[in-house]
Design a protein around this motif. Sequence first.
Motif, PDB file in Angstrom:
ATOM      1  N   PRO A  20       0.791  -1.328   0.299  1.00 63.22           N
ATOM      2  CA  PRO A  20       0.030   0.008   0.043  1.00 63.22           C
ATOM      3  C   PRO A  20       0.878   1.302  -0.081  1.00 63.22           C
ATOM      4  CG  PRO A  20      -0.094  -0.973   2.071  1.00 63.22           C
ATOM      5  CD  PRO A  20       0.712  -2.065   1.375  1.00 63.22           C
ATOM      6  N   ASP A  21       0.551   2.245  -0.809  1.00 60.12           N
ATOM      7  CA  ASP A  21       1.154   3.526  -0.525  1.00 60.12           C
ATOM      8  C   ASP A  21       0.191   4.324   0.033  1.00 60.12           C
ATOM      9  OD1 ASP A  21      -1.062   4.021  -2.721  1.00 60.12           O
ATOM     10  OD2 ASP A  21       0.268   4.323  -4.217  1.00 60.12           O
ATOM     11  N   TYR A  22       0.619   5.905  -0.022  1.00 60.35           N
ATOM     12  CA  TYR A  22      -0.096   6.746   0.717  1.00 60.35           C
ATOM     13  C   TYR A  22      -1.478   7.250   0.060  1.00 60.35           C
ATOM     14  CZ  TYR A  22      -0.789  10.436   4.158  1.00 60.35           C
ATOM     15  OH  TYR A  22      -1.238  11.051   4.991  1.00 60.35           O
ATOM     16  N   PRO A  23      -2.291   7.385   0.344  1.00 62.98           N
ATOM     17  CA  PRO A  23      -3.740   7.881  -0.394  1.00 62.98           C
ATOM     18  C   PRO A  23      -3.849   9.418  -0.218  1.00 62.98           C
ATOM     19  CG  PRO A  23      -4.453   7.163   1.614  1.00 62.98           C
ATOM     20  CD  PRO A  23      -3.132   6.736   1.585  1.00 62.98           C
ATOM     21  N   LEU A  24      -3.583  10.091  -1.393  1.00 69.88           N
ATOM     22  CA  LEU A  24      -3.670  11.582  -1.608  1.00 69.88           C
ATOM     23  C   LEU A  24      -4.981  12.008  -1.798  1.00 69.88           C
ATOM     24  CD1 LEU A  24      -0.192  11.695  -3.855  1.00 69.88           C
ATOM     25  CD2 LEU A  24      -0.430  12.069  -1.168  1.00 69.88           C
ATOM     26  N   LYS A  25      -5.177  13.353  -1.072  1.00 68.48           N
ATOM     27  CA  LYS A  25      -6.582  13.848  -1.160  1.00 68.48           C
ATOM     28  C   LYS A  25      -6.581  14.881  -2.341  1.00 68.48           C
ATOM     29  CE  LYS A  25      -7.738  12.647   3.676  1.00 68.48           C
ATOM     30  NZ  LYS A  25      -8.058  13.250   4.927  1.00 68.48           N
ATOM     31  N   THR A 106       3.314   9.051  -2.579  1.00 69.01           N
ATOM     32  CA  THR A 106       4.231   9.228  -1.218  1.00 69.01           C
ATOM     33  C   THR A 106       3.723  10.195  -0.457  1.00 69.01           C
ATOM     34  OG1 THR A 106       5.616  11.225  -2.193  1.00 69.01           O
ATOM     35  CG2 THR A 106       6.336   8.880  -2.659  1.00 69.01           C
ATOM     36  N   ILE A 107       3.847  10.308   0.777  1.00 71.95           N
ATOM     37  CA  ILE A 107       3.371  10.913   1.743  1.00 71.95           C
ATOM     38  C   ILE A 107       3.826  12.688   1.625  1.00 71.95           C
ATOM     39  CG2 ILE A 107       5.298  11.216   3.315  1.00 71.95           C
ATOM     40  CD1 ILE A 107       3.108  10.665   5.801  1.00 71.95           C
ATOM     41  N   SER A 108       4.606  12.735   0.551  1.00 76.85           N
ATOM     42  CA  SER A 108       5.307  14.104   0.384  1.00 76.85           C
ATOM     43  C   SER A 108       4.433  14.745  -0.782  1.00 76.85           C
ATOM     44  CB  SER A 108       6.876  14.070   0.082  1.00 76.85           C
ATOM     45  OG  SER A 108       7.003  13.218  -0.883  1.00 76.85           O
ATOM     46  N   GLY A 109       3.342  14.040  -1.407  1.00 75.79           N
ATOM     47  CA  GLY A 109       2.583  14.392  -2.434  1.00 75.79           C
ATOM     48  C   GLY A 109       2.947  14.051  -3.822  1.00 75.79           C
ATOM     49  N   PHE A 110       3.618  13.385  -3.745  1.00 76.91           N
ATOM     50  CA  PHE A 110       4.054  13.016  -5.427  1.00 76.91           C
ATOM     51  C   PHE A 110       3.639  11.445  -5.832  1.00 76.91           C
ATOM     52  CE2 PHE A 110       7.489  15.864  -4.311  1.00 76.91           C
ATOM     53  CZ  PHE A 110       7.833  16.370  -5.453  1.00 76.91           C
ATOM     54  N   VAL A 111       3.317  11.208  -7.185  1.00 79.05           N
ATOM     55  CA  VAL A 111       3.072  10.244  -7.634  1.00 79.05           C
ATOM     56  C   VAL A 111       4.270   9.852  -8.524  1.00 79.05           C
ATOM     57  CG1 VAL A 111       1.650  11.253  -9.562  1.00 79.05           C
ATOM     58  CG2 VAL A 111       1.305   8.580  -9.111  1.00 79.05           C
ATOM     59  N   GLU A 155       0.809   5.247  12.561  1.00 76.95           N
ATOM     60  CA  GLU A 155      -0.510   5.829  12.281  1.00 76.95           C
ATOM     61  C   GLU A 155      -0.175   7.210  11.858  1.00 76.95           C
ATOM     62  OE1 GLU A 155      -3.392   5.139  15.481  1.00 76.95           O
ATOM     63  OE2 GLU A 155      -2.847   2.888  15.246  1.00 76.95           O
ATOM     64  N   ARG A 156      -1.099   7.770  11.379  1.00 75.25           N
ATOM     65  CA  ARG A 156      -1.206   9.135  10.518  1.00 75.25           C
ATOM     66  C   ARG A 156      -2.776   9.258  10.093  1.00 75.25           C
ATOM     67  NH1 ARG A 156       2.227  13.029   8.322  1.00 75.25           N
ATOM     68  NH2 ARG A 156       1.245  14.261   6.955  1.00 75.25           N
ATOM     69  N   GLN A 157      -3.339  10.252  11.020  1.00 74.12           N
ATOM     70  CA  GLN A 157      -4.565  10.822  10.900  1.00 74.12           C
ATOM     71  C   GLN A 157      -5.662   9.433  10.860  1.00 74.12           C
ATOM     72  OE1 GLN A 157      -4.660  12.626   7.182  1.00 74.12           O
ATOM     73  NE2 GLN A 157      -3.957  14.543   7.821  1.00 74.12           N
ATOM     74  N   GLY A 158      -5.271   8.583  11.875  1.00 70.47           N
ATOM     75  CA  GLY A 158      -6.221   7.488  12.305  1.00 70.47           C
ATOM     76  C   GLY A 158      -6.119   6.351  11.341  1.00 70.47           C
ATOM     77  N   GLN A 159      -5.108   6.337  10.383  1.00 69.63           N
ATOM     78  CA  GLN A 159      -4.967   5.212   9.569  1.00 69.63           C
ATOM     79  C   GLN A 159      -3.513   4.708   9.955  1.00 69.63           C
ATOM     80  OE1 GLN A 159      -6.327   7.173   5.714  1.00 69.63           O
ATOM     81  NE2 GLN A 159      -6.674   5.173   5.443  1.00 69.63           N
TER      82      GLN A 159
END
Length: 198
Positions: A20-25, A106-111, A155-159
């Motif tokens: 799993p990677d980081y879901p970006l909003k 990524t958590i830094s906002g890149f795909v 954990e980050r923002q409940g995930q």
Amino acid sequence: MTKQDFLRRFHHLRQITHEPDYPLKKRAREAAVLIPLLDHTTHLEVILTQRASHLRSHPGQISFPGGAAEPGDKDSLDTALREAREEIGLPPERVQCLGSLPDYRTISGFVIKPVIGSVTPGFDYVIDTNEVDSVFTAPLDFLMDKRNHFTYHFERQGQRFPLYFIQYKDRLIWGATAAMLRNLAHHLDLSDFINQGQ
């Protein structure tokens, strides 16, 4: 593992489960990295860099050559080759594209699009010290052996998210780079190769 071994295992139609990677909003910035496989005929080594310690983003971390896409880039391969030339002086003509892995967010906002390339040895590294502290290689067989992979959860923002680590000698590969290596290991599924001592 030789280049022929790699190609036989990489080009298949199996459905692979990826980490799993980081879901970006919001819309991510496009980037690409080159997973450079230095072809020594009898075995492959992965070229890795250690990022400069003064960088604001991910200082000192182990990474693949790569970075954000620029307007003049035709595609992800173009981005990866340009960045590899800029960061470590890798001549594009020494790289044969073998394929790519699925995008990694990524958590830094890149795909990030990981592009895999076979690299012909015989060139000198020219390091851009503004971005890179050092360059080194690690055997592909070692990096693909899942017994060398370690996972920590945070954990980050409940995930809950996994964070991957691979220790090679005195180098600690972690984060997105380790996750992409792990995805490549899933894709190649080298367990029978390793168990047979090949």
